[in-house]
Design a protein around this motif. Sequence first.
Motif, PDB file in Angstrom:
ATOM      1  N   ASP A 133       0.841  -1.200   0.000  1.00  0.00           N
ATOM      2  CA  ASP A 133       0.000   0.000   0.000  1.00  0.00           C
ATOM      3  C   ASP A 133       0.879   1.255   0.000  1.00  0.00           C
ATOM      4  OD1 ASP A 133      -2.250  -1.564   0.085  1.00  0.00           O
ATOM      5  OD2 ASP A 133      -2.496  -1.417   2.264  1.00  0.00           O
ATOM      6  N   GLY A 134       0.592   2.165  -0.911  1.00  0.00           N
ATOM      7  CA  GLY A 134       1.335   3.417  -0.984  1.00  0.00           C
ATOM      8  C   GLY A 134       2.699   3.297  -1.624  1.00  0.00           C
ATOM      9  N   GLN A 135       3.011   2.127  -2.201  1.00  0.00           N
ATOM     10  CA  GLN A 135       4.309   1.918  -2.837  1.00  0.00           C
ATOM     11  C   GLN A 135       4.157   1.773  -4.348  1.00  0.00           C
ATOM     12  OE1 GLN A 135       5.811  -1.585  -0.718  1.00  0.00           O
ATOM     13  NE2 GLN A 135       7.112  -0.248   0.531  1.00  0.00           N
ATOM     14  N   VAL A 136       5.271   1.975  -5.054  1.00  0.00           N
ATOM     15  CA  VAL A 136       5.280   1.810  -6.506  1.00  0.00           C
ATOM     16  C   VAL A 136       6.478   0.960  -6.905  1.00  0.00           C
ATOM     17  CG1 VAL A 136       4.079   3.970  -7.008  1.00  0.00           C
ATOM     18  CG2 VAL A 136       6.567   3.976  -6.768  1.00  0.00           C
ATOM     19  N   LEU A 137       6.342   0.261  -8.031  1.00  0.00           N
ATOM     20  CA  LEU A 137       7.442  -0.497  -8.604  1.00  0.00           C
ATOM     21  C   LEU A 137       8.221   0.410  -9.543  1.00  0.00           C
ATOM     22  CD1 LEU A 137       8.754  -3.375  -8.950  1.00  0.00           C
ATOM     23  CD2 LEU A 137       7.319  -3.589 -11.002  1.00  0.00           C
ATOM     24  N   LEU A 138       9.542   0.409  -9.408  1.00  0.00           N
ATOM     25  CA  LEU A 138      10.408   1.247 -10.244  1.00  0.00           C
ATOM     26  C   LEU A 138      11.446   0.395 -10.950  1.00  0.00           C
ATOM     27  CD1 LEU A 138      11.177   4.121  -7.692  1.00  0.00           C
ATOM     28  CD2 LEU A 138       9.463   4.178  -9.523  1.00  0.00           C
ATOM     29  N   LYS A 139      11.721   0.729 -12.205  1.00  0.00           N
ATOM     30  CA  LYS A 139      12.843   0.136 -12.921  1.00  0.00           C
ATOM     31  C   LYS A 139      14.085   0.950 -12.597  1.00  0.00           C
ATOM     32  CE  LYS A 139      14.528  -1.110 -17.531  1.00  0.00           C
ATOM     33  NZ  LYS A 139      14.229  -1.083 -18.998  1.00  0.00           N
ATOM     34  N   VAL A 140      15.137   0.293 -12.164  1.00  0.00           N
ATOM     35  CA  VAL A 140      16.351   0.999 -11.748  1.00  0.00           C
ATOM     36  C   VAL A 140      17.163   1.407 -12.967  1.00  0.00           C
ATOM     37  CG1 VAL A 140      18.494   0.851 -10.424  1.00  0.00           C
ATOM     38  CG2 VAL A 140      16.417  -0.276  -9.577  1.00  0.00           C
ATOM     39  N   ARG A 141      17.399   2.697 -13.098  1.00  0.00           N
ATOM     40  CA  ARG A 141      18.253   3.219 -14.172  1.00  0.00           C
ATOM     41  C   ARG A 141      19.693   3.394 -13.692  1.00  0.00           C
ATOM     42  NH1 ARG A 141      14.756   6.427 -18.189  1.00  0.00           N
ATOM     43  NH2 ARG A 141      16.714   7.460 -18.743  1.00  0.00           N
ATOM     44  N   ALA A 142      19.850   3.746 -12.413  1.00  0.00           N
ATOM     45  CA  ALA A 142      21.180   3.919 -11.824  1.00  0.00           C
ATOM     46  C   ALA A 142      21.068   3.777 -10.317  1.00  0.00           C
ATOM     47  CB  ALA A 142      21.763   5.291 -12.187  1.00  0.00           C
ATOM     48  N   ALA A 143      22.021   3.064  -9.718  1.00  0.00           N
ATOM     49  CA  ALA A 143      22.045   2.874  -8.258  1.00  0.00           C
ATOM     50  C   ALA A 143      23.373   3.399  -7.731  1.00  0.00           C
ATOM     51  CB  ALA A 143      21.873   1.399  -7.906  1.00  0.00           C
ATOM     52  N   ASN A 144      23.296   4.397  -6.867  1.00  0.00           N
ATOM     53  CA  ASN A 144      24.501   4.988  -6.298  1.00  0.00           C
ATOM     54  C   ASN A 144      24.955   4.189  -5.074  1.00  0.00           C
ATOM     55  OD1 ASN A 144      26.543   6.936  -5.782  1.00  0.00           O
ATOM     56  ND2 ASN A 144      25.241   7.848  -4.216  1.00  0.00           N
ATOM     57  N   ILE A 145      26.248   3.911  -5.003  1.00  0.00           N
ATOM     58  CA  ILE A 145      26.788   3.155  -3.877  1.00  0.00           C
ATOM     59  C   ILE A 145      27.172   4.113  -2.753  1.00  0.00           C
ATOM     60  CG2 ILE A 145      28.687   1.671  -3.104  1.00  0.00           C
ATOM     61  CD1 ILE A 145      28.693   0.452  -5.901  1.00  0.00           C
ATOM     62  N   ASN A 146      26.743   3.778  -1.550  1.00  0.00           N
ATOM     63  CA  ASN A 146      27.043   4.569  -0.366  1.00  0.00           C
ATOM     64  C   ASN A 146      27.767   3.711   0.665  1.00  0.00           C
ATOM     65  OD1 ASN A 146      25.329   7.363  -0.298  1.00  0.00           O
ATOM     66  ND2 ASN A 146      24.268   5.814  -1.506  1.00  0.00           N
ATOM     67  N   PHE A 147      28.480   4.358   1.577  1.00  0.00           N
ATOM     68  CA  PHE A 147      29.154   3.620   2.645  1.00  0.00           C
ATOM     69  C   PHE A 147      28.175   2.775   3.474  1.00  0.00           C
ATOM     70  CE2 PHE A 147      31.389   3.329   6.798  1.00  0.00           C
ATOM     71  CZ  PHE A 147      32.513   2.629   6.363  1.00  0.00           C
ATOM     72  N   PRO A 148      26.940   3.253   3.716  1.00  0.00           N
ATOM     73  CA  PRO A 148      25.994   2.392   4.421  1.00  0.00           C
ATOM     74  C   PRO A 148      25.739   1.052   3.733  1.00  0.00           C
ATOM     75  CG  PRO A 148      25.229   4.637   4.532  1.00  0.00           C
ATOM     76  CD  PRO A 148      26.420   4.634   3.606  1.00  0.00           C
ATOM     77  N   ASP A 149      25.919   0.966   2.423  1.00  0.00           N
ATOM     78  CA  ASP A 149      25.758  -0.323   1.747  1.00  0.00           C
ATOM     79  C   ASP A 149      26.781  -1.328   2.268  1.00  0.00           C
ATOM     80  OD1 ASP A 149      23.626   0.485   0.076  1.00  0.00           O
ATOM     81  OD2 ASP A 149      25.041   1.480  -1.266  1.00  0.00           O
ATOM     82  N   ALA A 150      28.000  -0.862   2.492  1.00  0.00           N
ATOM     83  CA  ALA A 150      29.035  -1.729   3.053  1.00  0.00           C
ATOM     84  C   ALA A 150      28.688  -2.117   4.486  1.00  0.00           C
ATOM     85  CB  ALA A 150      30.398  -1.034   3.005  1.00  0.00           C
ATOM     86  N   LEU A 151      28.194  -1.140   5.259  1.00  0.00           N
ATOM     87  CA  LEU A 151      27.813  -1.434   6.642  1.00  0.00           C
ATOM     88  C   LEU A 151      26.648  -2.423   6.700  1.00  0.00           C
ATOM     89  CD1 LEU A 151      28.034   2.122   8.265  1.00  0.00           C
ATOM     90  CD2 LEU A 151      29.737   0.291   8.328  1.00  0.00           C
ATOM     91  N   LEU A 152      25.713  -2.308   5.758  1.00  0.00           N
ATOM     92  CA  LEU A 152      24.612  -3.267   5.690  1.00  0.00           C
ATOM     93  C   LEU A 152      25.141  -4.677   5.467  1.00  0.00           C
ATOM     94  CD1 LEU A 152      22.044  -1.267   3.542  1.00  0.00           C
ATOM     95  CD2 LEU A 152      21.592  -2.194   5.815  1.00  0.00           C
ATOM     96  N   CYS A 153      26.102  -4.813   4.541  1.00  0.00           N
ATOM     97  CA  CYS A 153      26.686  -6.126   4.277  1.00  0.00           C
ATOM     98  C   CYS A 153      27.364  -6.687   5.529  1.00  0.00           C
ATOM     99  CB  CYS A 153      27.702  -6.046   3.135  1.00  0.00           C
ATOM    100  SG  CYS A 153      26.975  -5.735   1.508  1.00  0.00           S
ATOM    101  N   ARG A 154      28.023  -5.815   6.272  1.00  0.00           N
ATOM    102  CA  ARG A 154      28.749  -6.248   7.474  1.00  0.00           C
ATOM    103  C   ARG A 154      27.840  -6.464   8.679  1.00  0.00           C
ATOM    104  NH1 ARG A 154      33.421  -1.604   6.778  1.00  0.00           N
ATOM    105  NH2 ARG A 154      34.812  -2.737   5.352  1.00  0.00           N
ATOM    106  N   GLY A 155      26.580  -6.035   8.555  1.00  0.00           N
ATOM    107  CA  GLY A 155      25.677  -6.121   9.702  1.00  0.00           C
ATOM    108  C   GLY A 155      25.953  -5.064  10.737  1.00  0.00           C
ATOM    109  N   GLN A 156      26.543  -3.929  10.323  1.00  0.00           N
ATOM    110  CA  GLN A 156      26.942  -2.885  11.255  1.00  0.00           C
ATOM    111  C   GLN A 156      26.127  -1.606  11.117  1.00  0.00           C
ATOM    112  OE1 GLN A 156      31.123  -2.462  10.341  1.00  0.00           O
ATOM    113  NE2 GLN A 156      31.707  -4.280  11.511  1.00  0.00           N
ATOM    114  N   TYR A 157      25.133  -1.599  10.228  1.00  0.00           N
ATOM    115  CA  TYR A 157      24.333  -0.391  10.035  1.00  0.00           C
ATOM    116  C   TYR A 157      23.237  -0.325  11.093  1.00  0.00           C
ATOM    117  CZ  TYR A 157      22.268   3.436   7.344  1.00  0.00           C
ATOM    118  OH  TYR A 157      21.805   4.668   6.939  1.00  0.00           O
ATOM    119  N   GLN A 158      22.730   0.908  11.340  1.00  0.00           N
ATOM    120  CA  GLN A 158      21.700   1.054  12.384  1.00  0.00           C
ATOM    121  C   GLN A 158      20.401   0.354  12.010  1.00  0.00           C
ATOM    122  OE1 GLN A 158      23.322   3.812  10.989  1.00  0.00           O
ATOM    123  NE2 GLN A 158      21.892   5.504  10.697  1.00  0.00           N
TER     124      GLN A 158
END
Length: 323
Positions: free
Chosen positions: A28-53
Amino acid sequence: MQAWRVHRNGEPSEVMELEETDRPTPGDGQVLLKVRAANINFPDALLCRGQYQVRPPLPFTPGVEICGETEDGRRRVLATPALPDGGLAEYVVADEASLLPAPDALDDAEAAALHIGYQTGWFGLHRRAHLRAGETLLVHAAAGGVGSAAVQLGKAAGATVIGVAGGPEKAAVARELGCDLVIDRRSEDIVAAVKEATGGRGADVVYDPVGGDAYAKSVKCIAFEGRVVVVGFASGSIPAPALNHALVKNYAILGLHWGLYNTKDPAAVRACHDELTALAEQGIVRPLVSERVPMADAARAVQRVADGTSTGRIVVLPTGGTR
């Protein structure tokens, strides 16, 4: 669709796997999007490590910001995908109310990089620190994705910008971004250089996404009634501020968690985006995209960001092209 998935926590290059999976289903309240570009952020690395908030359930797809298009192909938008289905995929779902129009002046990769880093910089410098024209702004990791945005926004505000970078290559990037002075932390004394450049006064505002030693040196060269904006801890070391020092030296320590504005004051996020779009249209700010990589190279790219060896932004192009 293809998506990078993490089934266990660890270093990005070791735990990210490119898989075929089902497209996410909008709620509900969401839309499906086709990804044209995904920017990499340091939190992506923290997510992989299990260290993000935020710790999404395993398995999950990293990727916290994208430039995408709606299913009908009529709208090009910026979005923060709803975890656990992050942006390093061909399709994502996002809250429709939080979608922002992608600036026409920027291509897909640049637009994807305008969102979190520049919003963080704008709120940090203007909403939290109230940076004024003529003041001196000290930016740590000035050649990185977060720091480079702060450099451009500081110059746009009329500040004198001192950038700190690690090594000659990153120092050169910081100069090209427009820093008035660049300090190579590997070969120069940050405290002495800032004091010399400011006639002993110190920096009025410090923008610190690094923490650790960067914070410790910042408070040794902060001006009277200076403001230290704490944005993150890329060094992996969270400082323990000496509040007696802040009292005696009369400076403020300001925390910034940009994500809270999405829930506490979404109107301010939209107003900020309007201002950033105007600055982009005028050519005053333009995200530093150092690399555009195909989907297959995303894990290596996240690892480079995790290791601190990249400059500016690395953007993944799932379809291999950009507007």
